[in-house]
Design a protein around this motif. Sequence first.
Motif, PDB file in Angstrom:
ATOM      1  N   ALA A  11       0.832  -1.203   0.000  1.00  0.00           N
ATOM      2  CA  ALA A  11       0.000   0.000   0.000  1.00  0.00           C
ATOM      3  C   ALA A  11       0.870   1.258   0.000  1.00  0.00           C
ATOM      4  O   ALA A  11       0.555   2.249  -0.678  1.00  0.00           O
ATOM      5  CB  ALA A  11      -0.929  -0.003   1.209  1.00  0.00           C
ATOM      6  N   GLU A  12       1.966   1.242   0.735  1.00  0.00           N
ATOM      7  CA  GLU A  12       2.880   2.383   0.755  1.00  0.00           C
ATOM      8  C   GLU A  12       3.522   2.599  -0.612  1.00  0.00           C
ATOM      9  O   GLU A  12       3.637   3.734  -1.083  1.00  0.00           O
ATOM     10  CB  GLU A  12       3.960   2.182   1.813  1.00  0.00           C
ATOM     11  N   ILE A  13       3.930   1.512  -1.245  1.00  0.00           N
ATOM     12  CA  ILE A  13       4.533   1.617  -2.580  1.00  0.00           C
ATOM     13  C   ILE A  13       3.506   2.158  -3.573  1.00  0.00           C
ATOM     14  O   ILE A  13       3.805   3.030  -4.386  1.00  0.00           O
ATOM     15  CB  ILE A  13       5.094   0.253  -3.037  1.00  0.00           C
ATOM     16  N   ARG A  18       1.476   6.509  -7.075  1.00  0.00           N
ATOM     17  CA  ARG A  18       0.252   7.161  -7.548  1.00  0.00           C
ATOM     18  C   ARG A  18       0.556   8.617  -7.870  1.00  0.00           C
ATOM     19  O   ARG A  18       1.207   9.315  -7.092  1.00  0.00           O
ATOM     20  CB  ARG A  18      -0.816   7.066  -6.453  1.00  0.00           C
ATOM     21  N   PRO A  19       0.123   9.092  -9.050  1.00  0.00           N
ATOM     22  CA  PRO A  19       0.399  10.496  -9.385  1.00  0.00           C
ATOM     23  C   PRO A  19      -0.370  11.429  -8.451  1.00  0.00           C
ATOM     24  O   PRO A  19      -1.525  11.197  -8.129  1.00  0.00           O
ATOM     25  CB  PRO A  19      -0.096  10.633 -10.826  1.00  0.00           C
ATOM     26  N   THR A  20       0.307  12.464  -8.068  1.00  0.00           N
ATOM     27  CA  THR A  20      -0.317  13.437  -7.179  1.00  0.00           C
ATOM     28  C   THR A  20      -0.833  14.607  -8.003  1.00  0.00           C
ATOM     29  O   THR A  20      -0.223  15.031  -8.973  1.00  0.00           O
ATOM     30  CB  THR A  20       0.690  13.965  -6.140  1.00  0.00           C
ATOM     31  N   THR A  21      -1.972  15.122  -7.629  1.00  0.00           N
ATOM     32  CA  THR A  21      -2.544  16.264  -8.342  1.00  0.00           C
ATOM     33  C   THR A  21      -2.154  17.570  -7.689  1.00  0.00           C
ATOM     34  O   THR A  21      -2.238  18.616  -8.311  1.00  0.00           O
ATOM     35  CB  THR A  21      -4.082  16.158  -8.376  1.00  0.00           C
ATOM     36  N   SER A  22      -1.739  17.519  -6.442  1.00  0.00           N
ATOM     37  CA  SER A  22      -1.348  18.758  -5.774  1.00  0.00           C
ATOM     38  C   SER A  22       0.064  19.147  -6.206  1.00  0.00           C
ATOM     39  O   SER A  22       0.887  18.315  -6.527  1.00  0.00           O
ATOM     40  CB  SER A  22      -1.414  18.598  -4.263  1.00  0.00           C
ATOM     41  N   SER A  23       0.312  20.426  -6.232  1.00  0.00           N
ATOM     42  CA  SER A  23       1.601  20.944  -6.663  1.00  0.00           C
ATOM     43  C   SER A  23       2.170  21.826  -5.565  1.00  0.00           C
ATOM     44  O   SER A  23       1.440  22.382  -4.749  1.00  0.00           O
ATOM     45  CB  SER A  23       1.415  21.743  -7.950  1.00  0.00           C
TER      46      SER A  23
END
Length: 81
Positions: A11-13, A18-23
């Motif tokens: 789950a950590e990996i 997972r792509p993040t949407t926040s910048s």
Amino acid sequence: MTPEERAEFAAEIAACLRPTTSSNLTEEEQRWVRMAIQREAQSIELRRAIIEKSLGSLVWSAIVGLGLLVLDYLKNHGLRI
């Protein structure tokens, strides 16, 4: 490694991949980056247009020059214009 630890590790990996949407950039900084990218794209398009037009002019100049040479040759060899 127990099955619980393995599931937690997976789950950590997955969370890291997972792509993040926040910048980390503010809205103004993001707008500046978009404008800089757009300006660079326009600069590339301008260079491409200048090169295409220059090559077109060079070809037309060569055609006209060749035509003038042929015309001069014909005048020197008896053609009356």
